[in-house]
Write an enzyme that holds these catalytic residues in place. Structure first.
Site, PDB file in Angstrom:
ATOM      1  N   SER A 159       0.863  -1.190   0.000  1.00 43.42           N
ATOM      2  CA  SER A 159       0.000   0.000   0.000  1.00 43.42           C
ATOM      3  C   SER A 159       0.898   1.239   0.000  1.00 43.42           C
ATOM      4  CB  SER A 159      -0.859  -0.029   1.268  1.00 43.42           C
ATOM      5  OG  SER A 159      -1.421   1.235   1.525  1.00 43.42           O
ATOM      6  N   TYR A 172      -1.484  -0.778  10.543  1.00 38.90           N
ATOM      7  CA  TYR A 172      -1.696  -1.117   9.126  1.00 38.90           C
ATOM      8  C   TYR A 172      -0.487  -0.671   8.309  1.00 38.90           C
ATOM      9  CZ  TYR A 172      -3.734  -1.286   4.450  1.00 38.90           C
ATOM     10  OH  TYR A 172      -3.971  -1.552   3.125  1.00 38.90           O
TER      11      TYR A 172
HETATM   12  P1  NAP Z   1     -11.619  -6.088   1.889  1.00 42.30           P
HETATM   13  O1  NAP Z   1     -12.707  -5.933   0.897  1.00 42.30           O
HETATM   14  O2  NAP Z   1     -11.848  -5.719   3.302  1.00 42.30           O
HETATM   15  O3  NAP Z   1     -11.099  -7.589   1.778  1.00 42.30           O
HETATM   16  C1  NAP Z   1     -10.190  -8.111   2.695  1.00 42.30           C
HETATM   17  C2  NAP Z   1     -10.163  -9.615   2.543  1.00 42.30           C
HETATM   18  O4  NAP Z   1      -9.323 -10.150   3.578  1.00 42.30           O
HETATM   19  C3  NAP Z   1     -11.560 -10.233   2.745  1.00 42.30           C
HETATM   20  O5  NAP Z   1     -11.744 -11.286   1.838  1.00 42.30           O
HETATM   21  C4  NAP Z   1     -11.478 -10.744   4.171  1.00 42.30           C
HETATM   22  O6  NAP Z   1     -12.329 -11.828   4.460  1.00 42.30           O
HETATM   23  C5  NAP Z   1     -10.025 -11.184   4.230  1.00 42.30           C
HETATM   24  N1  NAP Z   1      -9.623 -11.373   5.634  1.00 42.30           N
HETATM   25  C6  NAP Z   1      -9.600 -10.448   6.614  1.00 42.30           C
HETATM   26  N2  NAP Z   1      -9.251 -11.022   7.768  1.00 42.30           N
HETATM   27  C7  NAP Z   1      -9.046 -12.334   7.514  1.00 42.30           C
HETATM   28  C8  NAP Z   1      -8.694 -13.461   8.316  1.00 42.30           C
HETATM   29  N3  NAP Z   1      -8.497 -13.360   9.632  1.00 42.30           N
HETATM   30  N4  NAP Z   1      -8.566 -14.656   7.713  1.00 42.30           N
HETATM   31  C9  NAP Z   1      -8.791 -14.805   6.391  1.00 42.30           C
HETATM   32  N5  NAP Z   1      -9.158 -13.783   5.574  1.00 42.30           N
HETATM   33  C10 NAP Z   1      -9.281 -12.565   6.148  1.00 42.30           C
HETATM   34  O7  NAP Z   1     -10.338  -5.241   1.465  1.00 42.30           O
HETATM   35  P2  NAP Z   1      -9.602  -5.004   0.065  1.00 42.30           P
HETATM   36  O8  NAP Z   1      -9.608  -3.548  -0.159  1.00 42.30           O
HETATM   37  O9  NAP Z   1     -10.107  -5.924  -0.975  1.00 42.30           O
HETATM   38  O10 NAP Z   1      -8.130  -5.389   0.503  1.00 42.30           O
HETATM   39  C11 NAP Z   1      -7.373  -6.383  -0.139  1.00 42.30           C
HETATM   40  C12 NAP Z   1      -5.897  -6.055   0.034  1.00 42.30           C
HETATM   41  O11 NAP Z   1      -5.596  -4.836  -0.655  1.00 42.30           O
HETATM   42  C13 NAP Z   1      -5.483  -5.832   1.490  1.00 42.30           C
HETATM   43  O12 NAP Z   1      -4.221  -6.428   1.703  1.00 42.30           O
HETATM   44  C14 NAP Z   1      -5.375  -4.323   1.601  1.00 42.30           C
HETATM   45  O13 NAP Z   1      -4.470  -3.940   2.589  1.00 42.30           O
HETATM   46  C15 NAP Z   1      -4.896  -3.965   0.211  1.00 42.30           C
HETATM   47  N6  NAP Z   1      -5.146  -2.575  -0.195  1.00 42.30           N
HETATM   48  C16 NAP Z   1      -6.403  -2.135  -0.411  1.00 42.30           C
HETATM   49  C17 NAP Z   1      -6.610  -0.797  -0.820  1.00 42.30           C
HETATM   50  C18 NAP Z   1      -8.009  -0.260  -1.085  1.00 42.30           C
HETATM   51  O14 NAP Z   1      -8.169   0.925  -1.385  1.00 42.30           O
HETATM   52  N7  NAP Z   1      -9.050  -1.047  -1.014  1.00 42.30           N
HETATM   53  C19 NAP Z   1      -5.517   0.064  -1.016  1.00 42.30           C
HETATM   54  C20 NAP Z   1      -4.225  -0.434  -0.781  1.00 42.30           C
HETATM   55  C21 NAP Z   1      -4.050  -1.758  -0.383  1.00 42.30           C
HETATM   56  P3  NAP Z   1     -13.837 -11.593   4.987  1.00 42.30           P
HETATM   57  O15 NAP Z   1     -14.632 -11.272   3.761  1.00 42.30           O
HETATM   58  O16 NAP Z   1     -14.181 -12.883   5.629  1.00 42.30           O
HETATM   59  O17 NAP Z   1     -13.778 -10.434   5.962  1.00 42.30           O
END
Ligand code: NAP
Length: 252
Positions: A159, A172
């Protein structure tokens, strides 16, 4: 002089990942779900890893409806999993596929936005565990399967706040700095001795639950949907990035 590798604007081909087994954590929602669907569209055998069976089954069904190769589901709660759970997953991968060609560490949690001075210690430990330690443990247990591939790729999710510190992003941000470090250390250890490359990928802002949690007042319609960001993931997981290791890349 050759152009440096850049996964942005990569347009995935329909057969790009054929015969590749690709495991994705957090595959039930957000970016992980979109990348799982995209990999299946590219003919990959996808291993959907997550903690919520209902969500994973929905992705499984969606891949089936789209005519993709039948995926596997691996239930693993990265907060609670113990050594035996990781071993079981690795054994299952070897039994079904005989190897692993791609591993995307996508699952993550935000924790809270708070000054370091007041950061809740249990939340800090949870975020570092899910975002870093669990990814390390999963990598370690899956390395033997990755080594059996002729062209394996590990992708960690980073990120912007993991490259330059930002106030109040606490555990984070620190977890994403650690992710960049883990990528570099592992890439250096594996470079030149086998088929496994290691890179980090920053999706940038995306329309997901995590983004909404971080920016509750933002108009989500101004953000790209996860489906718009999958090309760079396919590029890094598949043959397009062959020979590229130790890098940190951006989707946008
Ligand atoms: P999200 O929609 O919140 O998805 C997160 C995923 O991680 C979900 O599938 C969640 O499962 C899973 N997860 C969380 N805790 C877990 C656990 N204890 N065991 C197994 N799975 C778990 O977020 P996202 O935006 O798609 O994020 C995906 C990645 O991109 C992350 O690493 C985040 O840091 C990175 N990122 C995102 C952004 C952004 O703007 N969205 C920007 C930079 C980086 P559940 O559905 O069961 O909760």
């Amino acid at each position: 002089m050759s152009t440096p590798f850049d996964p942005r604007n990569h347009v995935a081909g329909p057969d790009e990942l054929r015969e590749r087994a690709i495991a994705i954590t957090g595959a039930g929602d957000g970016i992980g779900r979109a990348v799982a669907l995209a990999c299946a569209r590219c003919a990959a055998n996808v291993i959907l890893i997550g903690r919520n069976s209902r969500k994973l089954e929905a992705v499984h069904a969606e891949i089936g409806r789209a005519g993709g190769p039948e995926p596997s589901i691996a239930l693993l709660d990265l907060e609670k999993a113990l050594a035996g759970d990781y071993d079981q997953l690795a054994t299952g991968v070897l039994e079904r596929y005989g190897r692993l060609d791609g591993l995307l560490h996508n699952a993550g949690i935000l924790g809270t936005l708070s000054p370091i001075e007041h950061y809740d210690v249990p939340t800090w430990c949870r975020v570092l565990h899910v975002n870093v330690t669990a990814a390390f443990a999963l990598t370690q247990v899956l390395l033997p399967a990755l080594r059996r591939s002729t062209d394996a790729s590990i992708v960690f999710t980073t990120s912007n706040v993991g490259r330059r510190g930002r106030a109040y992003w606490g555990a984070y941000a620190v977890s994403k700095f650690a992710t960049e470090g883990l990528t570099q250390v592992l890439a250096a250890e594996l470079e030149g001795i086998g088929p496994v490359r290691v890179n980090a990928l920053n999706p940038g802002r995306a329309r997901t639950l995590m983004r909404r949690q971080a920016y509750p007042a933002e108009d989500i319609n101004t953000l790209p949907p996860p489906e718009a960001l999958t090309g760079p993931y396919v590029a890094l997981l598949g043959p397009a990035s062959r020979g590229v290791t130790g890098g940190s890349f951006d989707c946008q």
